[in-house]
Design a protein around this motif. Structure first.
Motif, PDB file in Angstrom:
ATOM      1  N   THR A  40       0.829  -1.204   0.000  1.00  0.00           N
ATOM      2  CA  THR A  40       0.000   0.000   0.000  1.00  0.00           C
ATOM      3  C   THR A  40       0.864   1.255   0.000  1.00  0.00           C
ATOM      4  OG1 THR A  40      -1.724  -1.193   1.213  1.00  0.00           O
ATOM      5  CG2 THR A  40      -1.855   1.207   1.206  1.00  0.00           C
ATOM      6  N   ILE A  41       1.934   1.240   0.802  1.00  0.00           N
ATOM      7  CA  ILE A  41       2.861   2.374   0.818  1.00  0.00           C
ATOM      8  C   ILE A  41       3.486   2.563  -0.561  1.00  0.00           C
ATOM      9  CG2 ILE A  41       5.062   3.207   1.743  1.00  0.00           C
ATOM     10  CD1 ILE A  41       2.884   3.503   3.744  1.00  0.00           C
ATOM     11  N   GLU A  42       3.924   1.460  -1.155  1.00  0.00           N
ATOM     12  CA  GLU A  42       4.565   1.522  -2.476  1.00  0.00           C
ATOM     13  C   GLU A  42       3.618   2.086  -3.526  1.00  0.00           C
ATOM     14  OE1 GLU A  42       5.564  -0.034  -6.470  1.00  0.00           O
ATOM     15  OE2 GLU A  42       3.906  -0.723  -5.203  1.00  0.00           O
ATOM     16  N   ARG A  43       2.375   1.634  -3.505  1.00  0.00           N
ATOM     17  CA  ARG A  43       1.393   2.115  -4.488  1.00  0.00           C
ATOM     18  C   ARG A  43       0.987   3.563  -4.209  1.00  0.00           C
ATOM     19  NH1 ARG A  43       1.805   0.917  -9.014  1.00  0.00           N
ATOM     20  NH2 ARG A  43       3.895   0.636  -8.183  1.00  0.00           N
ATOM     21  N   SER A  44       0.914   3.938  -2.947  1.00  0.00           N
ATOM     22  CA  SER A  44       0.525   5.318  -2.625  1.00  0.00           C
ATOM     23  C   SER A  44       1.580   6.304  -3.118  1.00  0.00           C
ATOM     24  CB  SER A  44       0.309   5.476  -1.121  1.00  0.00           C
ATOM     25  OG  SER A  44       1.522   5.337  -0.412  1.00  0.00           O
ATOM     26  N   ILE A  45       2.860   5.927  -3.003  1.00  0.00           N
ATOM     27  CA  ILE A  45       3.924   6.793  -3.521  1.00  0.00           C
ATOM     28  C   ILE A  45       3.831   6.900  -5.039  1.00  0.00           C
ATOM     29  CG2 ILE A  45       6.429   7.021  -3.796  1.00  0.00           C
ATOM     30  CD1 ILE A  45       6.731   5.725  -1.050  1.00  0.00           C
ATOM     31  N   ALA A  46       3.522   5.752  -5.695  1.00  0.00           N
ATOM     32  CA  ALA A  46       3.393   5.763  -7.157  1.00  0.00           C
ATOM     33  C   ALA A  46       2.226   6.631  -7.610  1.00  0.00           C
ATOM     34  CB  ALA A  46       3.214   4.337  -7.669  1.00  0.00           C
ATOM     35  N   VAL A  47       1.162   6.699  -6.817  1.00  0.00           N
ATOM     36  CA  VAL A  47      -0.021   7.480  -7.179  1.00  0.00           C
ATOM     37  C   VAL A  47       0.119   8.941  -6.782  1.00  0.00           C
ATOM     38  CG1 VAL A  47      -2.487   7.792  -6.672  1.00  0.00           C
ATOM     39  CG2 VAL A  47      -1.592   5.505  -7.155  1.00  0.00           C
ATOM     40  N   LEU A  48       0.613   9.178  -5.549  1.00  0.00           N
ATOM     41  CA  LEU A  48       0.665  10.541  -5.027  1.00  0.00           C
ATOM     42  C   LEU A  48       1.919  11.295  -5.463  1.00  0.00           C
ATOM     43  CD1 LEU A  48      -0.557   9.799  -1.380  1.00  0.00           C
ATOM     44  CD2 LEU A  48      -1.917  10.652  -3.299  1.00  0.00           C
ATOM     45  N   LYS A  49       3.043  10.575  -5.582  1.00  0.00           N
ATOM     46  CA  LYS A  49       4.309  11.196  -5.976  1.00  0.00           C
ATOM     47  C   LYS A  49       4.960  10.395  -7.106  1.00  0.00           C
ATOM     48  CE  LYS A  49       4.286  14.324  -2.642  1.00  0.00           C
ATOM     49  NZ  LYS A  49       4.251  15.781  -2.914  1.00  0.00           N
ATOM     50  N   PRO A  50       4.342  10.347  -8.273  1.00  0.00           N
ATOM     51  CA  PRO A  50       4.857   9.497  -9.353  1.00  0.00           C
ATOM     52  C   PRO A  50       6.263   9.861  -9.806  1.00  0.00           C
ATOM     53  CG  PRO A  50       3.128  10.965 -10.153  1.00  0.00           C
ATOM     54  CD  PRO A  50       3.120  11.062  -8.671  1.00  0.00           C
ATOM     55  N   LEU A  51       6.645  11.132  -9.727  1.00  0.00           N
ATOM     56  CA  LEU A  51       7.971  11.547 -10.170  1.00  0.00           C
ATOM     57  C   LEU A  51       9.071  11.068  -9.217  1.00  0.00           C
ATOM     58  CD1 LEU A  51       7.273  15.202 -11.386  1.00  0.00           C
ATOM     59  CD2 LEU A  51       7.480  13.119 -12.758  1.00  0.00           C
ATOM     60  N   HIS A  52       8.716  10.783  -7.969  1.00  0.00           N
ATOM     61  CA  HIS A  52       9.690  10.345  -6.970  1.00  0.00           C
ATOM     62  C   HIS A  52       9.684   8.830  -6.782  1.00  0.00           C
ATOM     63  CE1 HIS A  52       8.767  14.566  -6.011  1.00  0.00           C
ATOM     64  NE2 HIS A  52      10.016  14.641  -5.584  1.00  0.00           N
ATOM     65  N   LYS A  53       8.822   8.141  -7.504  1.00  0.00           N
ATOM     66  CA  LYS A  53       8.631   6.705  -7.278  1.00  0.00           C
ATOM     67  C   LYS A  53       9.931   5.922  -7.446  1.00  0.00           C
ATOM     68  CE  LYS A  53       6.843   4.282 -10.541  1.00  0.00           C
ATOM     69  NZ  LYS A  53       5.931   3.672 -11.530  1.00  0.00           N
ATOM     70  N   ASP A  54      10.631   6.111  -8.553  1.00  0.00           N
ATOM     71  CA  ASP A  54      11.823   5.310  -8.840  1.00  0.00           C
ATOM     72  C   ASP A  54      12.980   5.614  -7.898  1.00  0.00           C
ATOM     73  OD1 ASP A  54      10.506   4.075 -10.930  1.00  0.00           O
ATOM     74  OD2 ASP A  54      11.178   5.537 -12.416  1.00  0.00           O
ATOM     75  N   SER A  55      13.044   6.840  -7.383  1.00  0.00           N
ATOM     76  CA  SER A  55      14.147   7.192  -6.482  1.00  0.00           C
ATOM     77  C   SER A  55      13.865   6.760  -5.045  1.00  0.00           C
ATOM     78  CB  SER A  55      14.402   8.703  -6.534  1.00  0.00           C
ATOM     79  OG  SER A  55      13.242   9.426  -6.136  1.00  0.00           O
ATOM     80  N   VAL A  56      12.596   6.734  -4.661  1.00  0.00           N
ATOM     81  CA  VAL A  56      12.234   6.355  -3.286  1.00  0.00           C
ATOM     82  C   VAL A  56      12.081   4.851  -3.145  1.00  0.00           C
ATOM     83  CG1 VAL A  56      10.482   6.587  -1.488  1.00  0.00           C
ATOM     84  CG2 VAL A  56      11.131   8.584  -2.845  1.00  0.00           C
ATOM     85  N   ILE A  57      11.428   4.232  -4.117  1.00  0.00           N
ATOM     86  CA  ILE A  57      11.153   2.788  -4.049  1.00  0.00           C
ATOM     87  C   ILE A  57      12.172   2.057  -4.911  1.00  0.00           C
ATOM     88  CG2 ILE A  57       9.420   0.998  -4.347  1.00  0.00           C
ATOM     89  CD1 ILE A  57       7.335   3.264  -4.402  1.00  0.00           C
ATOM     90  N   THR A  58      13.190   1.507  -4.286  1.00  0.00           N
ATOM     91  CA  THR A  58      14.228   0.773  -5.003  1.00  0.00           C
ATOM     92  C   THR A  58      14.183  -0.709  -4.627  1.00  0.00           C
ATOM     93  OG1 THR A  58      15.879   1.138  -3.266  1.00  0.00           O
ATOM     94  CG2 THR A  58      15.691   2.825  -4.996  1.00  0.00           C
ATOM     95  N   ARG A  59      14.794  -1.535  -5.441  1.00  0.00           N
ATOM     96  CA  ARG A  59      14.813  -2.969  -5.162  1.00  0.00           C
ATOM     97  C   ARG A  59      15.566  -3.279  -3.881  1.00  0.00           C
ATOM     98  NH1 ARG A  59      16.091  -5.620 -11.151  1.00  0.00           N
ATOM     99  NH2 ARG A  59      14.326  -4.674 -12.255  1.00  0.00           N
ATOM    100  N   LYS A  60      16.678  -2.567  -3.662  1.00  0.00           N
ATOM    101  CA  LYS A  60      17.486  -2.818  -2.465  1.00  0.00           C
ATOM    102  C   LYS A  60      16.693  -2.488  -1.207  1.00  0.00           C
ATOM    103  CE  LYS A  60      21.963  -1.733  -0.376  1.00  0.00           C
ATOM    104  NZ  LYS A  60      23.227  -0.958  -0.518  1.00  0.00           N
TER     105      LYS A  60
END
Length: 349
Positions: A136-156
């Motif tokens: 839910t946190i991961e999806r909320s960042i993708a929806v609310l802050k799409p431009l920051h998604k790749d920098s905040v949510i990393t595989r590591k």
């Protein structure tokens, strides 16, 4: 029979706890069939999920890793928890005598299967709740802050959170028996499953830690889902208003992000619905209610949740459904490919 076992534990398997769903022979057969089908459904569904997520490059994402973790937790229920109940019930049905470990708690036997299976069920439940929260946190960042998604949510970061989720969940699962000598694990004749068994009324209060933890996470997950869904609704409304006009699309969630957020919302609702009866049962026990029949349905409703995730993915996620179909229908896929080649050849001729 161990004469040193306290009467309270012996009484748990007596006629007073003979539930309507499990005592007549026909009902016992139906119960065992239900458990067997549940094992098949859990194993099949979650193995398909793992095969799709791990075998498809598109799903090698933080969201895919979290879904794989959720599938492993559900698989553990199908491998350890339900088969032990099947074994106990089949033995009781065939020999008309209960196994020794089903009559005594883990404090009174050198080795008790529930000492392993009980924490596995509790730990995997906590893993599932925590993973849904992280999804839910991961999806909320993708929806609310799409431009920051790749920098905040990393595989590591996601992998680290998954490891912490598993370690923390199982530490919480074993904490009642580690930190209290008044709580044992036993095969409960009401739920037909390994449960925590307080030896006195005071020990019940320790078990309130479980629903408190679960509902705190589920409550936070529901709030975040509501915020994400509100943002999606506002985005859809603006998109309709600006339809036909040229406007920059940067900073807006993609269609796949929106679909994924709705899928996670559905998972949250399904898990909350399946876990609520357990929480009600635990609170009822603290207040002094036995609720034998209710405990059976509460625990097995939670167990059936382990096979629902793949169904939700298949209904909500078209790409997952397509990959699963290709995985399960390789012969049909090959025949279709050959047929297309033949048709192309005939057309060329």
């Amino acid at each position: 029979m161990n004469e040193s076992a306290p009467p309270a534990l012996l009484d748990r398997s007596g006629p007073a706890h003979c539930t309507a769903c499990c005592c007549p022979l026909a009902n016992k057969v139906i119960l065992v069939l239900f458990m067997g089908l549940l094992v098949v459904a859990i194993l099949f569904g979650n193995l398909v999920t793992l095969a799709v997520v791990l075998g498809t490059k598109h799903f090698h994402t933080p969201q895919g890793y979290l879904k794989a973790s959720l599938a492993v937790a559900d698989l553990a229920v199908g491998v350890f928890v339900v088969p032990l109940s099947i074994y106990a019930e089949v033995h009781l049905m065939v020999s008309d005598s209960a196994l020794e470990w089903t009559l005594y708690g883990s404090k009174y036997l050198r080795f008790h299967p529930c000492s392993l299976v009980g924490p596995v069920f509790a730990g995997c439940t906590f893993v599932s709740i925590t993973t849904i929260f992280l999804l839910t946190i991961e999806r909320s960042i993708a929806v609310l802050k799409p431009l920051h998604k790749d920098s905040v949510i990393t595989r590591k970061r996601t992998t680290t959170l998954i490891v912490l989720c598993w370690v923390g969940s199982f530490l919480l699962a074993v904490s009642p028996t580690v930190f209290s000598s008044e709580i044992a694990l036993e095969y409960n004749s009401c739920s037909r499953m390994c449960n925590y068994a307080p030896m006195n009324t005071r020990a019940f209060n320790i078990l309130l830690l479980f629903p408190a933890f679960d509902f705190t996470l589920l409550g936070a997950t529901m709030v975040i889902n509501v915020i994400s869904m509100s943002s999606i609704r506002q985005h859809s409304r603006r998109r309709k208003q600006l339809a036909g006009s040229e406007c920059p699309s940067g900073g807006k969630p993609t269609f796949s992000d929106i679909k994924a957020a709705k899928t996670i919302g559905t998972l949250t609702v399904a898990f909350t619905a399946s876990f609520t009866p357990i929480a009600v049962f635990v609170v009822g026990n603290v207040l002094g209610n036995t609720w034998c029949n209710f405990s059976f349905f509460a625990f097995w409703i939670l167990a059936t949740n382990s096979c629902w995730n793949v169904i939700i993915y298949s209904v909500r996620d078209q790409r997952f459904r397509r990959c699963a179909h290709k995985l399960l229908m390789p012969v049909q896929r090959k025949d279709t490919s050959n047929e297309n080649k033949t048709q192309n050849g005939e057309t060329f001729i």
